[in-house]
Scaffold this motif. Structure first.
Motif, PDB file in Angstrom:
ATOM      1  N   VAL A 150      53.376  42.591  46.216  1.00  0.00           N
ATOM      2  CA  VAL A 150      53.647  42.622  47.653  1.00  0.00           C
ATOM      3  C   VAL A 150      54.953  43.363  47.834  1.00  0.00           C
ATOM      4  O   VAL A 150      55.916  43.128  47.098  1.00  0.00           O
ATOM      5  CB  VAL A 150      53.749  41.191  48.238  1.00  0.00           C
ATOM      6  CG1 VAL A 150      54.180  41.222  49.700  1.00  0.00           C
ATOM      7  CG2 VAL A 150      52.413  40.467  48.073  1.00  0.00           C
ATOM      8  N   TYR A 151      54.978  44.270  48.804  1.00  0.00           N
ATOM      9  CA  TYR A 151      56.188  45.050  49.005  1.00  0.00           C
ATOM     10  C   TYR A 151      56.437  45.300  50.488  1.00  0.00           C
ATOM     11  O   TYR A 151      55.546  45.187  51.319  1.00  0.00           O
ATOM     12  CB  TYR A 151      56.119  46.376  48.240  1.00  0.00           C
ATOM     13  CG  TYR A 151      55.063  47.342  48.726  1.00  0.00           C
ATOM     14  CD1 TYR A 151      55.395  48.351  49.624  1.00  0.00           C
ATOM     15  CD2 TYR A 151      53.755  47.259  48.279  1.00  0.00           C
ATOM     16  CE1 TYR A 151      54.443  49.252  50.067  1.00  0.00           C
ATOM     17  CE2 TYR A 151      52.807  48.150  48.706  1.00  0.00           C
ATOM     18  CZ  TYR A 151      53.148  49.153  49.606  1.00  0.00           C
ATOM     19  OH  TYR A 151      52.199  50.038  50.039  1.00  0.00           O
ATOM     20  N   ASP A 152      57.690  45.620  50.781  1.00  0.00           N
ATOM     21  CA  ASP A 152      58.127  45.963  52.125  1.00  0.00           C
ATOM     22  C   ASP A 152      57.802  47.433  52.341  1.00  0.00           C
ATOM     23  O   ASP A 152      58.431  48.310  51.753  1.00  0.00           O
ATOM     24  CB  ASP A 152      59.630  45.714  52.245  1.00  0.00           C
ATOM     25  CG  ASP A 152      60.213  46.116  53.584  1.00  0.00           C
ATOM     26  OD1 ASP A 152      59.468  46.634  54.445  1.00  0.00           O
ATOM     27  OD2 ASP A 152      61.427  45.910  53.766  1.00  0.00           O
ATOM     28  N   HIS A 153      56.827  47.721  53.204  1.00  0.00           N
ATOM     29  CA  HIS A 153      56.403  49.109  53.364  1.00  0.00           C
ATOM     30  C   HIS A 153      57.468  49.986  54.021  1.00  0.00           C
ATOM     31  O   HIS A 153      57.396  51.209  53.951  1.00  0.00           O
ATOM     32  CB  HIS A 153      55.074  49.203  54.136  1.00  0.00           C
ATOM     33  CG  HIS A 153      55.200  48.929  55.590  1.00  0.00           C
ATOM     34  ND1 HIS A 153      54.950  47.693  56.119  1.00  0.00           N
ATOM     35  CD2 HIS A 153      55.562  49.729  56.615  1.00  0.00           C
ATOM     36  CE1 HIS A 153      55.146  47.738  57.435  1.00  0.00           C
ATOM     37  NE2 HIS A 153      55.524  48.964  57.754  1.00  0.00           N
ATOM     38  N   ARG A 169      58.445  56.528  45.569  1.00  0.00           N
ATOM     39  CA  ARG A 169      58.715  56.078  44.204  1.00  0.00           C
ATOM     40  C   ARG A 169      57.459  55.480  43.558  1.00  0.00           C
ATOM     41  O   ARG A 169      57.189  55.705  42.374  1.00  0.00           O
ATOM     42  CB  ARG A 169      59.864  55.073  44.176  1.00  0.00           C
ATOM     43  CG  ARG A 169      61.216  55.743  44.421  1.00  0.00           C
ATOM     44  CD  ARG A 169      62.371  54.765  44.385  1.00  0.00           C
ATOM     45  NE  ARG A 169      62.491  54.117  45.701  1.00  0.00           N
ATOM     46  CZ  ARG A 169      62.616  52.813  45.903  1.00  0.00           C
ATOM     47  NH1 ARG A 169      62.659  51.974  44.882  1.00  0.00           N
ATOM     48  NH2 ARG A 169      62.729  52.328  47.120  1.00  0.00           N
ATOM     49  N   LEU A 170      56.691  54.725  44.343  1.00  0.00           N
ATOM     50  CA  LEU A 170      55.451  54.154  43.809  1.00  0.00           C
ATOM     51  C   LEU A 170      54.470  55.257  43.439  1.00  0.00           C
ATOM     52  O   LEU A 170      53.869  55.226  42.357  1.00  0.00           O
ATOM     53  CB  LEU A 170      54.822  53.196  44.826  1.00  0.00           C
ATOM     54  CG  LEU A 170      55.571  51.881  45.061  1.00  0.00           C
ATOM     55  CD1 LEU A 170      54.943  51.103  46.212  1.00  0.00           C
ATOM     56  CD2 LEU A 170      55.630  51.037  43.802  1.00  0.00           C
ATOM     57  N   ASP A 189      53.534  42.912  59.783  1.00  0.00           N
ATOM     58  CA  ASP A 189      54.311  44.072  60.227  1.00  0.00           C
ATOM     59  C   ASP A 189      55.218  44.636  59.137  1.00  0.00           C
ATOM     60  O   ASP A 189      55.585  45.813  59.190  1.00  0.00           O
ATOM     61  CB  ASP A 189      55.161  43.717  61.449  1.00  0.00           C
ATOM     62  CG  ASP A 189      54.313  43.507  62.691  1.00  0.00           C
ATOM     63  OD1 ASP A 189      53.162  43.988  62.720  1.00  0.00           O
ATOM     64  OD2 ASP A 189      54.804  42.850  63.637  1.00  0.00           O
ATOM     65  N   ASP A 190      55.602  43.809  58.176  1.00  0.00           N
ATOM     66  CA  ASP A 190      56.566  44.244  57.162  1.00  0.00           C
ATOM     67  C   ASP A 190      56.004  44.383  55.759  1.00  0.00           C
ATOM     68  O   ASP A 190      56.560  45.110  54.933  1.00  0.00           O
ATOM     69  CB  ASP A 190      57.741  43.244  57.095  1.00  0.00           C
ATOM     70  CG  ASP A 190      58.478  43.148  58.410  1.00  0.00           C
ATOM     71  OD1 ASP A 190      58.708  44.195  59.035  1.00  0.00           O
ATOM     72  OD2 ASP A 190      58.811  42.012  58.818  1.00  0.00           O
ATOM     73  N   ASN A 191      54.933  43.668  55.446  1.00  0.00           N
ATOM     74  CA  ASN A 191      54.485  43.550  54.066  1.00  0.00           C
ATOM     75  C   ASN A 191      53.096  44.114  53.821  1.00  0.00           C
ATOM     76  O   ASN A 191      52.192  43.929  54.643  1.00  0.00           O
ATOM     77  CB  ASN A 191      54.482  42.081  53.638  1.00  0.00           C
ATOM     78  CG  ASN A 191      55.862  41.495  53.663  1.00  0.00           C
ATOM     79  OD1 ASN A 191      56.704  41.858  52.847  1.00  0.00           O
ATOM     80  ND2 ASN A 191      56.123  40.593  54.598  1.00  0.00           N
ATOM     81  N   CYS A 192      52.964  44.761  52.682  1.00  0.00           N
ATOM     82  CA  CYS A 192      51.675  45.234  52.193  1.00  0.00           C
ATOM     83  C   CYS A 192      51.455  44.639  50.811  1.00  0.00           C
ATOM     84  O   CYS A 192      52.405  44.319  50.098  1.00  0.00           O
ATOM     85  CB  CYS A 192      51.653  46.759  52.085  1.00  0.00           C
ATOM     86  SG  CYS A 192      51.737  47.600  53.675  1.00  0.00           S
ATOM     87  N   MET A 193      50.188  44.495  50.453  1.00  0.00           N
ATOM     88  CA  MET A 193      49.833  44.051  49.114  1.00  0.00           C
ATOM     89  C   MET A 193      48.966  45.134  48.494  1.00  0.00           C
ATOM     90  O   MET A 193      48.116  45.709  49.166  1.00  0.00           O
ATOM     91  CB  MET A 193      49.049  42.743  49.150  1.00  0.00           C
ATOM     92  CG  MET A 193      48.600  42.273  47.768  1.00  0.00           C
ATOM     93  SD  MET A 193      47.727  40.685  47.775  1.00  0.00           S
ATOM     94  CE  MET A 193      46.169  41.151  48.491  1.00  0.00           C
ATOM     95  N   GLU A 194      49.209  45.400  47.219  1.00  0.00           N
ATOM     96  CA  GLU A 194      48.345  46.296  46.483  1.00  0.00           C
ATOM     97  C   GLU A 194      47.836  45.589  45.240  1.00  0.00           C
ATOM     98  O   GLU A 194      48.563  44.803  44.619  1.00  0.00           O
ATOM     99  CB  GLU A 194      49.067  47.594  46.105  1.00  0.00           C
ATOM    100  CG  GLU A 194      49.308  48.458  47.315  1.00  0.00           C
ATOM    101  CD  GLU A 194      49.645  49.896  47.018  1.00  0.00           C
ATOM    102  OE1 GLU A 194      49.845  50.254  45.835  1.00  0.00           O
ATOM    103  OE2 GLU A 194      49.705  50.675  47.993  1.00  0.00           O
ATOM    104  N   ARG A 231      62.930  48.583  43.855  1.00  0.00           N
ATOM    105  CA  ARG A 231      63.594  47.960  45.000  1.00  0.00           C
ATOM    106  C   ARG A 231      62.635  48.002  46.185  1.00  0.00           C
ATOM    107  O   ARG A 231      62.073  49.049  46.513  1.00  0.00           O
ATOM    108  CB  ARG A 231      64.874  48.714  45.328  1.00  0.00           C
ATOM    109  CG  ARG A 231      65.744  48.001  46.346  1.00  0.00           C
ATOM    110  CD  ARG A 231      67.062  48.713  46.602  1.00  0.00           C
ATOM    111  NE  ARG A 231      66.828  50.054  47.152  1.00  0.00           N
ATOM    112  CZ  ARG A 231      67.149  51.187  46.548  1.00  0.00           C
ATOM    113  NH1 ARG A 231      67.720  51.174  45.366  1.00  0.00           N
ATOM    114  NH2 ARG A 231      66.901  52.347  47.115  1.00  0.00           N
ATOM    115  N   GLY A 232      62.383  46.863  46.801  1.00  0.00           N
ATOM    116  CA  GLY A 232      61.448  46.751  47.912  1.00  0.00           C
ATOM    117  C   GLY A 232      60.166  46.029  47.534  1.00  0.00           C
ATOM    118  O   GLY A 232      59.434  45.571  48.402  1.00  0.00           O
TER     119      GLY A 232
END
Length: 149
Positions: A60-63, A71-72, A93-98, A120-121
Motif C-alpha cells: 500500500v502506498y501514498d499515490h 521510482r516504482l 483519496d490517498d492510498n493505492c494497493m498493488e 519512501r511513500g
C-alpha cells in the motif's frame, strides 16, 4: 514415507489440534507435513536459499508521494524478468494497493520486494513466496474439471 515418533507437551498438542481443526485437516500427519514444509521454506527464505519460487508482493502506498510512481516504474523495468502481472487498486483519496505476481529465484524476488517496500511513500508491504520445483512438468487440467488451461 517414513514413520517418526515425537513428544509434545500437552499445551503444544492442544494448540496443534486446534490449528488442525481450524485449517480443516483430516489428520495430524497431513497437517504436520504441511506445517513442516512451511517452516522449512520460511527458514530457507531467511537464509537466502529459497530456490525457484512464485510470489505475491502486496503493498500500500501514498499515490501522491513525490516521484514514487516514477521510482516504482524504474524498479519494475529494472527487474522486468521477475514481474508477471500487477493488479492496481485505488483504496481511497490517498492510498493505492498493488499486488504483483513474481517468478524467479527466492533471492532475486526477495531483493526486488525489499527495494519496493523500502521506497519512501510505501506505507506497508508483504511478500509471500511459494517454492516451485524447477523442471517439474505441469499436469494439464482435465476436461470438465472447471479449471481453465
Amino acid at each position: 514415507m517414513q514413520r517418526i515418533t515425537i513428544t509434545l507437551d500437552d499445551d503444544l498438542m492442544d494448540d496443534l489440534d486446534r490449528m488442525i481443526a481450524d485449517h480443516g485437516y483430516q489428520n495430524r500427519s497431513e497437517a504436520i507435513r504441511d506445517f513442516t514444509r512451511a517452516g522449512m521454506q520460511q527458514a530457507a527464505q531467511k537464509m537466502g536459499n529459497a530456490g525457484e519460487c512464485v510470489a505475491a508482493l502486496v503493498y500500500v502506498y501514498d499515490h501522491a508521494a513525490r516521484d514514487l510512481s516514477r521510482r516504482l516504474v524504474e524498479n519494475y523495468h529494472g527487474h522486468h524478468d521477475l514481474s508477471m502481472a500487477t493488479l492496481h487498486v485505488h483504496l481511497d483519496d490517498d492510498n493505492c494497493m498493488e499486488v504483483t505476481a513474481l517468478k524467479g529465484t527466492g533471492a532475486e524476488v526477495q531483493h526486488f520486494a525489499d527495494h519496493i517496500i523500502a521506497e519512501r511513500g510505501v506505507r506497508y508491504g508483504r511478500l509471500v513466496m511459494i517454492p516451485t520445483e524447477a523442471g517439474k512438468k505441469t499436469v494439464p487440467a482435465r476436461k470438465g474439471s472447471g479449471q481453465r488451461a
